[in-house]
Enzyme design. Structure first.
Site, short mmCIF file in Angstrom:
data_model
loop_
_atom_site.label_atom_id
_atom_site.label_comp_id
_atom_site.label_asym_id
_atom_site.label_seq_id
_atom_site.Cartn_x
_atom_site.Cartn_y
_atom_site.Cartn_z
N GLY A 100 0.88 -1.31 -0.01
CA GLY A 100 0.01 -0.17 0.07
C GLY A 100 0.74 1.16 -0.04
O GLY A 100 1.68 1.28 0.80
N CYS A 146 -3.11 9.43 4.73
CA CYS A 146 -1.93 9.49 3.64
C CYS A 146 -2.17 10.61 2.63
O CYS A 146 -3.43 10.68 2.05
CB CYS A 146 -1.98 8.25 2.92
SG CYS A 146 -1.60 6.91 3.84
N ARG A 180 14.17 9.99 10.50
CA ARG A 180 14.14 9.21 9.31
C ARG A 180 13.50 10.10 7.85
O ARG A 180 13.69 9.86 6.83
CB ARG A 180 13.23 8.10 9.59
CG ARG A 180 11.68 8.12 9.71
CD ARG A 180 11.29 7.08 9.80
NE ARG A 180 9.79 7.02 10.39
CZ ARG A 180 9.07 6.23 10.96
NH1 ARG A 180 9.61 4.92 10.87
NH2 ARG A 180 7.87 6.37 11.40
#
Ligand code: NAI
Ligand code: XMP
Ligand code: K
EC number: 1.1.1.205
Length: 501
Positions: free
Chosen positions: A313, A320, A416
């Site tokens: 996905g 999202c 990250r």
């Protein structure tokens, strides 16, 4: 099937070859032939090459979804949760440890004092009837006694320390016993509550009250829980692909994590393939899920690197914004079908991650080739999700946020997102809220019953059978036009109430 009928609907292979990116709502399966009852549908499935679950549900590694309480309840249901990594490695490991120390389907939040503390006001009991006394005044030490609200109220001198009037060595029960044992004990002894204590170190792990027992009894009966070879609940965890994640993983392995996933929106990277090889070499016994992927090429690379499961996905999640921000991703139905078709050849199970908002979406994901579905928003409004309920326009809601939202990144995951020295933050997710859904112990069994009905309509008595019937062209499907999608929902009513169970 009779030749005359093979021209009705599309085979999946043909439908997904047309160049469109389809999602769950775009497609509809044609019903097939029923020759078995709903209750004989088997939902047992594989999470990874080596781990099985009795129901195909997985909770997302997100900080508004998966911590101790979700991990415990999902495992009790025969599912699994992945604990998020938006925290320090030791905190993430402590969540894993805590979840694995439970064997009953819920986590209580008891209050603690140390022996030298005093209780100054009735407010300190909050909504609880008792306060526990431990060496350190926290959960993490030996249980010494208990103070009930009634005992405190009866005190003449409220300034005495709790050690002066607590009930010493209260009746307790071993924490590794199951729900029925504890419930039976409470009933037999006519107790209002009993602390569950780890027999090894005397630590209080959980508290079961008669009220909670009654509440759980009102839910559908639990099936086979997810238990690992260690005899404890199965718990997963997310990690990243940075050098520092190797240290994080060491903490998690020591805490007893059963499976890890490499949490990335675009898993087909040198960072991930190197990490997979490192993990396989360092912890050959540990199952490892790679992802996220949406294409056959991406999937093949991670399978070759050694992934035991694939998470599928990109941009399909409710929170999202990746497709808007980065212009990459894929419609989730197409992604699940395509990745599953290659993963199946290597025996690697697929997790359909994101975009699940009803039981029909679960049926679609599983039939298109997934072995499990991963859900964020579907679970975030439950009582097991972290955080407190609040009210928005008269509705009880809980906060739910993307792990790539600015808010979540600022809390901890920004290492990250940015090279540590970079300064530009680009959000790939939003912060929002979802409506109160009650306990997963209640609504997941209902959702699974709906999934079984869907499978029965398709003539598939198990996930494996559904996969086979789809690949062999027996299960047929079509794309729904916009009007067909409207027709498929509730329409034409002045008002209605949607109650699913
Ligand atoms: N499923 C989805 O559609 C999406 C999910 N998310 C969620 O947001 C969170 C963060 O996802 P991502 O941003 O994709 O995380 P990520 O850690 O994979 O990537 C962040 C950035 O760090 C880089 N990176 C990773 N390892 C590296 C290394 N060893 N050396 C140098 N650079 C490295 C990546 O290339 C990328 O530019 C996750 O929880 C993910 O599940 C975010 C966006 C989309
Ligand atoms: O583009 C994204 N930005 C984000 O900030 C983000 N956070 C989570 N996820 C992914 O969404 C999945 C949960 O989706 P649902 O709420 O639809 O179940 C999760 O399981 C993730 O795959 C994100 N995707
Ligand atoms: K989206």
């Amino acid at each position: 099937m009779d030749v005359a009928f093979t021209d009705d609907g599309f085979q999946a292979e043909r439908l997904f070859k047309q160049g469109y990116s389809y999602t769950y709502d775009d497609i509809i399966f044609l019903p097939h032939y029923i020759d078995f009852p709903t209750d004989s549908v088997q939902l047992a499935t594989k999470l990874t090459r080596n781990l099985t679950l009795s129901i195909p549900c997985v909770a997302s590694p997100m900080d508004t979804v998966s911590e101790t309480s979700m991990a415990v309840s999902m495992a009790a249901l025969g599912a699994i949760a992945f604990v998020h990594s938006n925290n320090t490695p030791s905190h993430q490991a402590s969540i894993i440890r805590s979840a694995k120390s439970h064997r009953i389907p819920f986590v209580s939040d008891p209050l603690f004092k140390s022996p030298s503390d005093t209780i100054d006001s009735i407010d300190e009991f909050a909504s609880s009837n008792c306060i526990f006394v431990t060496d350190s005044g926290t959960k993490k030490s030996k249980l010494l006694g208990v103070v009930s609200k009634a005992d405190w109220q009866a005190l003449n001198d409220k300034e005495v320390t709790v050690s002066d009037y607590m009930v010493k060595s209260p009746v307790s029960f071993p924490s590794n016993c199951d729900f029925e044992d504890v419930a039976g004990f409470l009933a037999a002894k006519k107790l209002e509550f009993v602390p569950l204590v780890n027999e090894k170190d005397g630590e209080l792990v959980n508290v079961v009250t008669a009220d909670q027992v009654e509440r759980i009894r009102g839910f559908p009966k639990l099936g086979m829980p997810s238990v690992g070879p260690d005899g404890e609940f199965l718990v997963g965890a997310a990690i990243g692909t940075r050098e520092s994640d190797k240290d994080r993983l060491e903490h998690l392995v020591k805490a007893g994590v059963n499976v890890v996933l490499l949490d990335s929106s675009q898993g087909n990277s040198i960072y991930q393939t190197e990490m997979i090889k490192y993990i396989k070499k360092t912890y050959p016994e540990l199952d490892l899920i790679g992802g996220n992927v949406v294409t056959m090429y991406q999937a093949q690379n991670l399978i070759q690197a050694g992934a035991d499961g694939l998470r599928v996905g990109m941009g399909s999640g409710s929170i999202c914004t990746t497709q808007e921000v980065c212009a990459v991703g894929r419609g989730q139905a197409t992604a699940v079908y395509k990745v599953s078709s290659i993963a199946e050849q290597s025996g690697v199970p697929v997790i359909a991650d994101g975009g699940i908002s009803n039981s029909g979406h679960i049926v679609k994901a599983l039939t298109l080739g997934a072995s499990t579905v991963m859900m964020g928003s579907f679970l975030a409004g439950s009582s097991e999700a972290p955080g407190a309920y609040e009210y928005q326009n008269g509705r009880r809601v809980k906060k739910y946020r993307g792990m790539g939202s600015l808010e979540a990144m600022t809390k901890g995951s920004d290492a990250r997102y940015l090279g540590d020295t970079e300064k530009l933050k680009i959000a790939q997710g939003v912060v929002g809220a979802v409506v109160d859904k009650g306990s997963v112990l209640k609504f997941i069994p209902y959702a699974m019953q709906a999934v079984k009905q869907g499978f029965q309509d398709l003539g598939a008595s198990s996930l494996q059978s559904a996969h086979h019937l789809l690949r062999s062209g027996v299960i047929r499907l079509e794309v729904r036009t916009g009007a067909a999608q409207i027709e498929g929902g509730v329409h034409g009513l002045v008002s209605y109430e949607k109650k699913s169970f």
